[in-house]
Write an enzyme that holds these catalytic residues in place. Structure first.
Site, PDB file in Angstrom:
ATOM      1  N   ASP A 194      -0.549   5.855 -10.929  1.00 55.36           N
ATOM      2  CA  ASP A 194      -1.561   6.622 -10.079  1.00 55.36           C
ATOM      3  C   ASP A 194      -0.511   7.405  -9.056  1.00 55.36           C
ATOM      4  O   ASP A 194       0.564   6.921  -8.605  1.00 55.36           O
ATOM      5  CB  ASP A 194      -1.945   5.620  -9.000  1.00 55.36           C
ATOM      6  CG  ASP A 194      -3.093   6.218  -7.810  1.00 55.36           C
ATOM      7  OD1 ASP A 194      -3.011   7.361  -7.629  1.00 55.36           O
ATOM      8  OD2 ASP A 194      -3.496   5.244  -7.109  1.00 55.36           O
ATOM      9  N   HIS A 233     -12.327   2.553  -6.177  1.00 59.40           N
ATOM     10  CA  HIS A 233     -11.154   2.542  -5.799  1.00 59.40           C
ATOM     11  C   HIS A 233     -11.248   1.222  -4.436  1.00 59.40           C
ATOM     12  O   HIS A 233     -12.402   1.199  -3.993  1.00 59.40           O
ATOM     13  CB  HIS A 233     -10.872   3.705  -4.955  1.00 59.40           C
ATOM     14  CG  HIS A 233      -9.656   3.578  -3.731  1.00 59.40           C
ATOM     15  ND1 HIS A 233      -9.896   3.782  -2.753  1.00 59.40           N
ATOM     16  CD2 HIS A 233      -8.472   3.358  -4.084  1.00 59.40           C
ATOM     17  CE1 HIS A 233      -8.865   3.625  -1.757  1.00 59.40           C
ATOM     18  NE2 HIS A 233      -7.829   3.498  -2.921  1.00 59.40           N
ATOM     19  N   ALA A 234     -10.259   0.622  -4.538  1.00 61.24           N
ATOM     20  CA  ALA A 234     -10.449  -0.864  -3.839  1.00 61.24           C
ATOM     21  C   ALA A 234      -9.166  -1.140  -3.063  1.00 61.24           C
ATOM     22  O   ALA A 234      -9.025  -2.151  -2.279  1.00 61.24           O
ATOM     23  CB  ALA A 234     -10.942  -1.950  -4.500  1.00 61.24           C
ATOM     24  N   GLY A 235      -8.151  -0.198  -3.130  1.00 65.55           N
ATOM     25  CA  GLY A 235      -6.745  -0.400  -2.364  1.00 65.55           C
ATOM     26  C   GLY A 235      -7.049   0.220  -0.974  1.00 65.55           C
ATOM     27  O   GLY A 235      -6.647   1.095  -0.548  1.00 65.55           O
ATOM     28  N   TYR A 251      -2.916  -0.256   6.973  1.00 63.00           N
ATOM     29  CA  TYR A 251      -4.279  -0.392   6.771  1.00 63.00           C
ATOM     30  C   TYR A 251      -5.182  -0.732   8.020  1.00 63.00           C
ATOM     31  O   TYR A 251      -4.889  -1.691   8.761  1.00 63.00           O
ATOM     32  CB  TYR A 251      -4.623  -1.634   5.513  1.00 63.00           C
ATOM     33  CG  TYR A 251      -4.082  -1.193   4.420  1.00 63.00           C
ATOM     34  CD1 TYR A 251      -3.753   0.006   3.907  1.00 63.00           C
ATOM     35  CD2 TYR A 251      -4.353  -1.949   3.072  1.00 63.00           C
ATOM     36  CE1 TYR A 251      -3.371   0.631   2.804  1.00 63.00           C
ATOM     37  CE2 TYR A 251      -3.870  -1.740   1.760  1.00 63.00           C
ATOM     38  CZ  TYR A 251      -3.545  -0.221   1.607  1.00 63.00           C
ATOM     39  OH  TYR A 251      -3.104   0.089   0.185  1.00 63.00           O
ATOM     40  N   ASN A 307      -1.208   9.796  -6.556  1.00 64.95           N
ATOM     41  CA  ASN A 307      -1.807   9.754  -5.258  1.00 64.95           C
ATOM     42  C   ASN A 307      -1.636  11.196  -4.884  1.00 64.95           C
ATOM     43  O   ASN A 307      -1.159  11.679  -3.768  1.00 64.95           O
ATOM     44  CB  ASN A 307      -1.202   8.770  -4.449  1.00 64.95           C
ATOM     45  CG  ASN A 307      -1.593   7.515  -4.510  1.00 64.95           C
ATOM     46  OD1 ASN A 307      -1.112   6.827  -5.468  1.00 64.95           O
ATOM     47  ND2 ASN A 307      -2.734   7.218  -3.641  1.00 64.95           N
ATOM     48  N   LYS A 322       2.225   2.598  -9.079  1.00 65.17           N
ATOM     49  CA  LYS A 322       2.428   4.132  -8.225  1.00 65.17           C
ATOM     50  C   LYS A 322       3.313   4.742  -9.051  1.00 65.17           C
ATOM     51  O   LYS A 322       4.411   4.242  -9.141  1.00 65.17           O
ATOM     52  CB  LYS A 322       2.527   3.788  -7.025  1.00 65.17           C
ATOM     53  CG  LYS A 322       1.455   3.106  -6.034  1.00 65.17           C
ATOM     54  CD  LYS A 322       0.090   3.539  -6.077  1.00 65.17           C
ATOM     55  CE  LYS A 322      -0.794   3.061  -5.505  1.00 65.17           C
ATOM     56  NZ  LYS A 322      -2.215   3.811  -5.103  1.00 65.17           N
ATOM     57  N   GLY A 340       0.632  -1.212  -0.026  1.00 69.46           N
ATOM     58  CA  GLY A 340       0.103   0.056  -0.061  1.00 69.46           C
ATOM     59  C   GLY A 340       0.677   1.146   0.051  1.00 69.46           C
ATOM     60  O   GLY A 340       0.436   2.455   0.324  1.00 69.46           O
ATOM     61  N   GLU A 384     -11.134  -2.335  -9.099  1.00 69.60           N
ATOM     62  CA  GLU A 384      -9.687  -2.449  -8.802  1.00 69.60           C
ATOM     63  C   GLU A 384      -9.598  -3.611  -7.660  1.00 69.60           C
ATOM     64  O   GLU A 384     -10.667  -4.080  -6.967  1.00 69.60           O
ATOM     65  CB  GLU A 384      -9.277  -1.290  -7.927  1.00 69.60           C
ATOM     66  CG  GLU A 384      -8.017  -1.463  -7.393  1.00 69.60           C
ATOM     67  CD  GLU A 384      -7.365   0.099  -6.805  1.00 69.60           C
ATOM     68  OE1 GLU A 384      -8.328   0.861  -6.571  1.00 69.60           O
ATOM     69  OE2 GLU A 384      -6.242   0.138  -6.599  1.00 69.60           O
ATOM     70  N   ASP A 443     -15.268   5.516  -3.689  1.00 69.56           N
ATOM     71  CA  ASP A 443     -14.688   4.621  -2.594  1.00 69.56           C
ATOM     72  C   ASP A 443     -15.943   4.231  -1.649  1.00 69.56           C
ATOM     73  O   ASP A 443     -16.916   5.044  -1.812  1.00 69.56           O
ATOM     74  CB  ASP A 443     -13.648   5.381  -1.721  1.00 69.56           C
ATOM     75  CG  ASP A 443     -13.136   4.675  -0.890  1.00 69.56           C
ATOM     76  OD1 ASP A 443     -11.949   4.296  -0.752  1.00 69.56           O
ATOM     77  OD2 ASP A 443     -13.909   4.399   0.492  1.00 69.56           O
ATOM     78  N   GLU A 484     -10.794   8.653  -4.953  1.00 69.97           N
ATOM     79  CA  GLU A 484     -10.879   7.842  -3.939  1.00 69.97           C
ATOM     80  C   GLU A 484     -10.848   8.676  -2.785  1.00 69.97           C
ATOM     81  O   GLU A 484     -11.365   8.575  -1.642  1.00 69.97           O
ATOM     82  CB  GLU A 484      -9.810   6.790  -3.810  1.00 69.97           C
ATOM     83  CG  GLU A 484      -8.365   7.565  -3.664  1.00 69.97           C
ATOM     84  CD  GLU A 484      -7.049   6.803  -3.694  1.00 69.97           C
ATOM     85  OE1 GLU A 484      -6.759   6.048  -4.825  1.00 69.97           O
ATOM     86  OE2 GLU A 484      -6.740   6.632  -2.633  1.00 69.97           O
ATOM     87  N   ASP A 535       2.783   4.531  -1.441  1.00 69.18           N
ATOM     88  CA  ASP A 535       2.665   5.333  -2.604  1.00 69.18           C
ATOM     89  C   ASP A 535       3.467   6.506  -2.284  1.00 69.18           C
ATOM     90  O   ASP A 535       3.891   6.625  -1.225  1.00 69.18           O
ATOM     91  CB  ASP A 535       1.373   5.391  -3.134  1.00 69.18           C
ATOM     92  CG  ASP A 535       0.463   6.201  -2.119  1.00 69.18           C
ATOM     93  OD1 ASP A 535       0.759   7.206  -1.652  1.00 69.18           O
ATOM     94  OD2 ASP A 535      -0.755   5.574  -1.825  1.00 69.18           O
ATOM     95  N   LYS A 576      -1.807  -1.540 -12.318  1.00 67.29           N
ATOM     96  CA  LYS A 576      -1.529  -0.069 -11.928  1.00 67.29           C
ATOM     97  C   LYS A 576      -0.347   0.136 -11.310  1.00 67.29           C
ATOM     98  O   LYS A 576      -0.041  -0.692 -10.459  1.00 67.29           O
ATOM     99  CB  LYS A 576      -2.772   0.368 -11.195  1.00 67.29           C
ATOM    100  CG  LYS A 576      -2.979   2.086 -10.922  1.00 67.29           C
ATOM    101  CD  LYS A 576      -4.108   2.457 -10.541  1.00 67.29           C
ATOM    102  CE  LYS A 576      -4.173   2.177  -8.915  1.00 67.29           C
ATOM    103  NZ  LYS A 576      -5.588   2.591  -8.508  1.00 67.29           N
ATOM    104  N   GLU A 591      -4.029   8.830 -12.853  1.00 68.64           N
ATOM    105  CA  GLU A 591      -5.014   8.719 -11.354  1.00 68.64           C
ATOM    106  C   GLU A 591      -4.529   9.737 -10.403  1.00 68.64           C
ATOM    107  O   GLU A 591      -3.331   9.546  -9.961  1.00 68.64           O
ATOM    108  CB  GLU A 591      -5.080   7.298 -10.683  1.00 68.64           C
ATOM    109  CG  GLU A 591      -6.127   7.084  -9.566  1.00 68.64           C
ATOM    110  CD  GLU A 591      -6.129   5.804  -9.177  1.00 68.64           C
ATOM    111  OE1 GLU A 591      -6.210   4.652 -10.200  1.00 68.64           O
ATOM    112  OE2 GLU A 591      -6.130   5.595  -7.987  1.00 68.64           O
TER     113      GLU A 591
END
Lengths: 440, 440
Positions: free
Chosen positions: A248, A351-353, A32, A250, A220, A22, A382, A324, A301, A24, A218, A274
């Site tokens: 992405d 978004h699903a990260g 998380y 971010n 980062k 996760g 995602e 999201d 997201e 980025d 995808k 993204e």
């Protein structure tokens, strides 16, 4: 008749920062986490509703406290009344004349509202014996529109226009449900692309993504342009010329910087860029989209509510809308965003990260397919492959496609053993990490 | 060297809903409240720093908790280091890689950051022996720009442009300080116009506003068009044709509705229409402004951060910028908003309808006059005449003008006796209200 007997809020955190899952350009060390709640009733059915806000560590206590304070109003209330009018239950929180000062409709209080209403949705779908996507699809167009708040949207979407979209969505719905149950829904994977992964891991995971049947990965970007070029070259070589690669940033850049940086990466034939800049910057995104065309811009997201999405659609800020499950005010607001996207003909690719996002956003995309956009064209969900083992009904991917969930509920329920292990800071997992001199 | 020894957070609420002070179309029953903090050190000087977030009742506990959790990181830290680099102290909170997920830069977490940095500013100004406005004016252009975050602003304001504005502001600054100390700063009053007041009270207070030397009053509108017409006719008759009357809809309308409603009130020759729609709706405000021109549109008390203000300035969404002392991320972000407004030539007339806002926003406007816009032309500060008695250095109005504060600090410090009385829910005032069967 049954009543709400308890609403329990739990601060659950997973030590993902140790492995740089996760990571980025703006989130180098996420843990998380879920600010999680469970709604219990005195009904004989023994069913409980689960909801959560996804966060990335510090602040999960703030978010949990907000949910806890907000939710207490429902203790002792009539469950059938609350579940029977989900529009009113939601708006009671959304339009609380004093609470709205904390937003309005954004940030911690808004996400708390979303978590609470989503827990009620989970309970309602379980009582209906259906997965949430399918339960939502049983509602009439009028019932669906009564769930949402059209305030501040009427210059882009009227009640009548929303009803027309939903009425059109009734045509062929049964066939689409059958198609979903048979074939699932396409996914793309962010697995290979986290910034903290080595080149070798990136290459291996990119090859695996192709072998696993995904049609897009995808990566980062945004920390270092030379790293980005090297990693994209590795990824492109690994997946071949015809495979989709999105990137992405971010929120890393200002407007000019986004255009300059991405112009240097255009050679890699990217599916989208993204979050090139602040999620609040409707006009900035629009200018980036104009200047980088035909490279599509994707965002969402971190978009706080339907009002910002409305403007992004009006201004041409995005070509892919990435809502999201936890950022906005819950299922109700997500439905209004699906309707806005359908009105403007923009695909929603959620978004699903995060933790629990795969489990929950799939219901939104599948409801969209059955009842709103009525198509999978240009749509995906995602997929980030971690932490699914903590859920009672984990998201399942076969051949690069989400397998359509059939278990009753929204997918949000966390296993009791996982709560015991990762409740913060005194779960057994955290105690063990501390004892072993871990980074937290 | 001294260290931070304690940061105490207090949930203070005043029972204003009983008297309908502060009532408007969207906030019918506010209990003006402060999520308040005090930073104490082990220095011999005995000085403490005070800061707060203004809320309107329910949710003040959520906001207080957020401040409390956020602020604990500073316990035991070196005070001189924290105060000596207020840009870094602020950015440590703003850019926390995990906490930013809760915003980013909006809502409960962002206001909490603002309250904490403002408490440090209060302490710093007290240590400097100056009122905050004057303390800020002693900083060099470079020191000021180092306080702010230009990320996401560079398409509208570069570092060099900010420095140019501030360098120009050094010219004649001493004369402007002298002028401020002699003459104060013009105010307008919202006192007559709260929606819950009777026609008689409105008329009496409007006449008093003229007699008191104000040059503008403001009325709440948007609940009922006939009421609005009647109340505006009463107000206009009371103040005469040459006196400025502004109106405030507190986000009541969608775009078309705002235009239609306000077109019916144009005959009353209004100074501005405030918050016609959602504070998130940059494009909606811009369209309303275009269609209602030349009637000015004002907004800002709920604008979440500098990025939305930037876009409102770019899009022509407002002709009066009404930033708030507690909504955004504190003094640091407010300075960036002053600079943006100066760049676009838009007057800042801060929001002050609340508890403690008059006391604190005056420092921002006075700093603006001395160091940024360098003018009072078209500028005022809102004045709402309640709850000043709870502050150690209450705002003071003479002849319709704010008297320039000379006491050291930011004005945020609440009297200990007021805290004891109105700490929620167990302060003596609340216990008394409960005992007497009050509405709370």
């Amino acid at each position: 008749m049954s009543t709400v007997t308890s609403i329990r809020t739990v601060d659950i955190r997973f030590p993902t920062s140790i492995f740089l899952d996760g990571s980025d350009a703006m989130n180098p060390d996420p843990d998380y986490s879920a600010a999680y709640l469970v709604v219990e009733t005195d009904s004989d059915d023994g069913l409980a509703g689960a909801g959560f806000v996804f966060t990335i560590g510090r602040g999960n206590d703030i978010q949990s406290n907000a949910i806890d304070v907000l939710a207490q109003r429902f203790i002792g209330r009539d469950v059938e009344e609350l579940l029977g009018n989900m529009g009113a239950t939601w708006k009671e929180m959304l339009h609380d004349s004093q609470l709205r000062w904390l937003g309005p409709e954004k940030g911690v209080i808004h996400m708390a509202i979303g978590a609470v209403i989503n827990a009620f949705w989970d309970l309602r779908a379980k009582r209906a014996g259906l997965p949430l996507w399918q339960h939502l699809a049983t509602l009439s167009p009028e019932e669906i529109v009564d769930l949402i708040d059209l305030r501040y949207l009427s210059d882009a979407l009227t009640r009548e226009e929303a009803l027309e979209i939903l009425r059109a969505g009734k045509v062929g719905a049964e066939e689409r449900i059958a198609e979903l149950l048979e074939r699932g829904y396409p996914a793309y994977t962010t697995g290979p692309g986290w910034l903290g992964y080595s080149d070798e891991k990136l290459e291996r995971l990119a090859r695996e993504a192709v072998a696993d049947g995904f049609t897009q990965i995808k990566l980062k970007v945004g920390a270092d342009i030379d790293d980005d070029k090297r990693r994209l070259a590795i990824a492109r070589a690994a997946v071949g010329p015809d495979f989709r690669i999105a990137v992405d940033a971010n929120q890393r850049w200002d407007v000019d910087e986004a255009v300059e940086w991405m112009s240097q990466l255009a050679e890699f034939d990217l599916a989208w860029i993204e979050e090139p800049t602040s999620p609040d910057d409707v006009l900035g995104h629009a200018e980036i989209a104009r200047r980088l065309a035909p490279m599509p811009v994707a965002t969402g997201e971190h978009v706080q509510n339907r009002i910002i999405f409305k403007q992004m659609l009006q201004a041409g800020s995005l070509e892919v809308l990435q809502m999201d499950a936890c950022r906005v005010g819950g299922i109700n607001e997500n439905i209004s965003i699906l309707l806005l996207a359908a009105k403007f003909g923009i695909p929603v690719i959620p978004h699903a990260g995060g933790v629990g996002l795969c489990e929950t956003v799939q219901h939104l995309s599948m409801f969209d397919f059955v009842a709103v956009s009525s198509t999978m064209d240009g749509r995906m969900i995602e997929f980030a492959d971690h932490l699914h083992e903590h859920f009672v009904t984990p998201a399942s991917i076969v051949g690069g496609r989400y397998q359509t969930p059939t278990a009753p509920g929204s997918g949000a329920e966390v296993l009791p053993a996982s709560i015991d292990e990762w409740i913060f800071p005194h779960g057994s997992g955290w105690i063990e990490i501390e004892a072993s001199g871990g980074t937290r």
